[in-house]
Motif scaffolding. Structure first.
Motif, PDB file in Angstrom:
ATOM      1  N   LEU A 205       0.648  -1.096   0.008  1.00  0.00           N
ATOM      2  CA  LEU A 205       0.188   0.107  -0.123  1.00  0.00           C
ATOM      3  C   LEU A 205       0.765   1.347  -0.022  1.00  0.00           C
ATOM      4  O   LEU A 205       2.099   1.284   0.646  1.00  0.00           O
ATOM      5  N   LYS A 206       0.333   2.267  -0.614  1.00  0.00           N
ATOM      6  CA  LYS A 206       0.952   3.624  -0.587  1.00  0.00           C
ATOM      7  C   LYS A 206      -0.105   4.718   0.149  1.00  0.00           C
ATOM      8  O   LYS A 206      -1.223   4.337  -0.287  1.00  0.00           O
ATOM      9  N   ILE A 207       0.454   5.768   0.500  1.00  0.00           N
ATOM     10  CA  ILE A 207      -0.461   6.788   0.948  1.00  0.00           C
ATOM     11  C   ILE A 207      -1.108   7.372  -0.251  1.00  0.00           C
ATOM     12  O   ILE A 207      -0.229   7.715  -1.179  1.00  0.00           O
ATOM     13  N   GLY A 208      -2.406   7.653  -0.242  1.00  0.00           N
ATOM     14  CA  GLY A 208      -3.226   8.112  -1.338  1.00  0.00           C
ATOM     15  C   GLY A 208      -4.001   7.013  -2.105  1.00  0.00           C
ATOM     16  O   GLY A 208      -4.868   7.292  -2.871  1.00  0.00           O
ATOM     17  N   ALA A 209      -3.421   5.741  -1.987  1.00  0.00           N
ATOM     18  CA  ALA A 209      -4.296   4.898  -2.454  1.00  0.00           C
ATOM     19  C   ALA A 209      -5.394   4.546  -2.094  1.00  0.00           C
ATOM     20  O   ALA A 209      -5.863   5.001  -1.001  1.00  0.00           O
ATOM     21  N   SER A 210      -6.413   3.998  -3.091  1.00  0.00           N
ATOM     22  CA  SER A 210      -7.938   3.616  -2.601  1.00  0.00           C
ATOM     23  C   SER A 210      -7.966   2.347  -2.097  1.00  0.00           C
ATOM     24  O   SER A 210      -7.306   1.344  -2.560  1.00  0.00           O
ATOM     25  N   ILE A 211      -8.694   2.175  -0.930  1.00  0.00           N
ATOM     26  CA  ILE A 211      -8.924   0.940  -0.434  1.00  0.00           C
ATOM     27  C   ILE A 211     -10.569   0.704  -0.135  1.00  0.00           C
ATOM     28  O   ILE A 211     -11.271   1.614  -0.061  1.00  0.00           O
ATOM     29  N   THR A 212     -10.935  -0.500   0.195  1.00  0.00           N
ATOM     30  CA  THR A 212     -12.202  -0.814   0.425  1.00  0.00           C
ATOM     31  C   THR A 212     -12.349  -1.453   2.020  1.00  0.00           C
ATOM     32  O   THR A 212     -11.742  -2.209   2.079  1.00  0.00           O
ATOM     33  N   LEU A 213     -13.199  -1.007   2.701  1.00  0.00           N
ATOM     34  CA  LEU A 213     -13.511  -1.456   3.893  1.00  0.00           C
ATOM     35  C   LEU A 213     -14.197  -2.907   3.836  1.00  0.00           C
ATOM     36  O   LEU A 213     -15.157  -2.748   3.534  1.00  0.00           O
ATOM     37  N   LEU A 214     -13.515  -3.905   4.399  1.00  0.00           N
ATOM     38  CA  LEU A 214     -14.165  -5.313   4.172  1.00  0.00           C
ATOM     39  C   LEU A 214     -14.756  -5.486   5.522  1.00  0.00           C
ATOM     40  O   LEU A 214     -15.806  -5.974   5.389  1.00  0.00           O
ATOM     41  N   ARG A 215     -14.285  -5.151   6.836  1.00  0.00           N
ATOM     42  CA  ARG A 215     -15.078  -5.411   7.859  1.00  0.00           C
ATOM     43  C   ARG A 215     -14.856  -4.448   8.978  1.00  0.00           C
ATOM     44  O   ARG A 215     -13.733  -4.065   9.336  1.00  0.00           O
ATOM     45  N   ASN A 216     -15.852  -3.683   9.379  1.00  0.00           N
ATOM     46  CA  ASN A 216     -15.759  -2.703  10.244  1.00  0.00           C
ATOM     47  C   ASN A 216     -16.064  -3.215  11.694  1.00  0.00           C
ATOM     48  O   ASN A 216     -17.040  -3.753  11.877  1.00  0.00           O
ATOM     49  N   LEU A 217     -15.176  -2.907  12.569  1.00  0.00           N
ATOM     50  CA  LEU A 217     -15.280  -3.195  13.860  1.00  0.00           C
ATOM     51  C   LEU A 217     -16.042  -2.243  14.682  1.00  0.00           C
ATOM     52  O   LEU A 217     -16.579  -2.682  15.810  1.00  0.00           O
ATOM     53  N   HIS A 218     -16.518  -1.228  14.119  1.00  0.00           N
ATOM     54  CA  HIS A 218     -17.109  -0.160  14.799  1.00  0.00           C
ATOM     55  C   HIS A 218     -18.509   0.215  13.813  1.00  0.00           C
ATOM     56  O   HIS A 218     -18.474   1.466  13.534  1.00  0.00           O
ATOM     57  N   PRO A 219     -19.396  -0.573  13.780  1.00  0.00           N
ATOM     58  CA  PRO A 219     -20.358  -0.402  12.574  1.00  0.00           C
ATOM     59  C   PRO A 219     -21.168   0.574  12.568  1.00  0.00           C
ATOM     60  O   PRO A 219     -21.960   1.259  11.594  1.00  0.00           O
TER      61      PRO A 219
END
Length: 88
Positions: free
Chosen positions: A51-65
């Motif tokens: 990963l790099k700063i500025g990259a786009s990611i997708t949240l797979l599992r939220n621990l605080h929904p």
């Protein structure tokens, strides 16, 4: 394609590896770590995540929904050894 897009972003990549230990030491003989890390079945993440700063990611599992939904797209702001800080 993800690796090509990641190379376009400035800065160096932070590498994250999956946990590759077993709870039961007797099972380690049946499923060697080297073998498991080479598997790449469809729909399963790679053993190594770059990963790099500025990259786009997708949240797979939220621990605080109550704040974000699973599947939310985020932008990486800070990378630490055990934490990825991102905004939506």
């Amino acid at each position: 394609m993800n690796k090509q897009l990641l190379q376009e972003l400035p800065g160096s990549a932070q590498v994250y590896k999956s946990i590759d230990t077993t709870c039961d030491i007797n099972e380690a003989v049946n499923y060697p770590t080297e073998f498991l890390n080479t598997l790449g079945p469809f729909g399963v993440s790679s053993h190594i995540l770059e990963l790099k700063i500025g990259a786009s990611i997708t949240l797979l599992r939220n621990l605080h929904p109550h704040t974000l939904c699973n599947g939310t797209r985020l932008c990486i702001k800070k990378l630490m050894p055990n934490i990825i800080e991102a905004t939506f």
